[in-house]
Write a protein that holds these residues in place. Sequence first.
Motif, short mmCIF file in Angstrom:
data_model
loop_
_atom_site.label_atom_id
_atom_site.label_comp_id
_atom_site.label_asym_id
_atom_site.label_seq_id
_atom_site.Cartn_x
_atom_site.Cartn_y
_atom_site.Cartn_z
N GLU A 42 8.93 -50.70 -56.92
CA GLU A 42 7.54 -50.24 -56.95
C GLU A 42 7.13 -49.55 -55.64
N GLU A 43 7.60 -50.08 -54.52
CA GLU A 43 7.13 -49.59 -53.22
C GLU A 43 7.93 -48.41 -52.67
N ARG A 44 9.25 -48.37 -52.95
CA ARG A 44 10.10 -47.39 -52.29
C ARG A 44 10.63 -46.28 -53.20
N ILE A 45 10.90 -46.60 -54.46
CA ILE A 45 11.48 -45.60 -55.36
C ILE A 45 10.36 -44.88 -56.08
N GLN A 46 9.95 -43.75 -55.54
CA GLN A 46 8.78 -43.04 -56.03
C GLN A 46 9.10 -41.90 -56.99
N THR A 47 10.34 -41.43 -56.97
CA THR A 47 10.72 -40.32 -57.84
C THR A 47 11.99 -40.68 -58.58
N ILE A 48 11.94 -40.58 -59.92
CA ILE A 48 13.08 -40.94 -60.75
C ILE A 48 13.28 -39.88 -61.82
N ALA A 89 13.19 -41.80 -52.67
CA ALA A 89 11.95 -42.25 -52.05
C ALA A 89 10.94 -41.10 -52.16
N ALA A 90 9.73 -41.33 -51.70
CA ALA A 90 8.70 -40.31 -51.77
C ALA A 90 9.13 -39.06 -51.00
N LYS A 149 22.51 -41.58 -59.04
CA LYS A 149 22.54 -40.80 -57.81
C LYS A 149 21.43 -41.28 -56.89
N LEU A 150 21.75 -41.44 -55.60
CA LEU A 150 20.77 -41.84 -54.59
C LEU A 150 20.44 -40.65 -53.70
N PHE A 151 19.17 -40.54 -53.29
CA PHE A 151 18.76 -39.44 -52.43
C PHE A 151 17.91 -39.93 -51.26
N ASN A 152 17.87 -39.11 -50.23
CA ASN A 152 17.14 -39.28 -48.96
C ASN A 152 17.20 -40.70 -48.42
N LEU A 153 16.08 -41.32 -48.13
CA LEU A 153 16.06 -42.61 -47.43
C LEU A 153 16.76 -43.73 -48.20
N LEU A 154 16.83 -43.60 -49.51
CA LEU A 154 17.44 -44.66 -50.31
C LEU A 154 18.92 -44.80 -50.02
N ASP A 173 20.43 -44.59 -47.07
CA ASP A 173 20.59 -45.46 -45.90
C ASP A 173 20.22 -46.91 -46.22
N GLU A 174 19.20 -47.08 -47.05
CA GLU A 174 18.70 -48.43 -47.32
C GLU A 174 19.55 -49.19 -48.33
N LEU A 175 20.14 -48.49 -49.30
CA LEU A 175 20.86 -49.15 -50.38
C LEU A 175 22.37 -48.91 -50.34
N GLY A 176 22.80 -47.91 -49.58
CA GLY A 176 24.19 -47.48 -49.63
C GLY A 176 25.22 -48.57 -49.41
N ARG A 177 25.04 -49.35 -48.35
CA ARG A 177 26.03 -50.38 -48.03
C ARG A 177 26.14 -51.42 -49.15
#
Length: 218
Positions: A67-73, A98-99, A140-145, A147-151
């Motif tokens: 809800e807070e971080r994933i703004q575009t899907i 992210a936004a 597929k992950l983009f931008n800030l996500l 770094d935050e989710l990759g590991r």
Amino acid sequence: MAGSGTPQVENTSNILQHQTLNLIFQEEYIPRFFQLLQRGFMVKARRGCSLKSLLCQQPGISSEYLEERIQTIFIDGKAVDNIERAIPADGATIAISAAMPGLVGATLRRGGFYAALRSQITYTAGEECASEGEAMFKLKLFNLLIDELGRGFLEKGIWIDGKVLQDFFKGQAESFWEGCEEIELDGSKVKPQKLLETHWCGEEKQVLFKVASTRSGI
């Protein structure tokens, strides 16, 4: 980001028979693998579940984070507003971000004020899918996500196309392998040269791929 196609996916039982590759790298080298997350990888989830349920089964994605971080899907290139009603079909491509800044970001943001401006590229729920068994979806992950989710994704393991993996390894400089501590291919310890010589593009197109740092181990 929005121009993704839908991959043809075999049943999950066949995919589970494919090759496995576990790597341990020094921590500072882990971000080099993040480009694979942007190109797309396969994840497993219950067939017929909602997009919200599918995403919250993935490492690091809680309901609060969603809800807070994933703004575009996007699902197959269509922007999603209602994540509880959207039910991705087997093999669908899901892109999350992210936004994003500016008017474009505001227009693509799910449930945003400008959502009406993109009616032609907005996802609409289709017929309900069968809810029994498991299916594979491309994520597929983009931008800030990234770094935050990759590991978390890399440590848990992702299904990745063999051709993508082969191109990735062949595109690395020799210095890349200086950060490699251990390689395990189908349960056997191997040297980096083995990965460069392996043909990943045969009948078994998907590889279960894990990368951990020396800090966490495999």
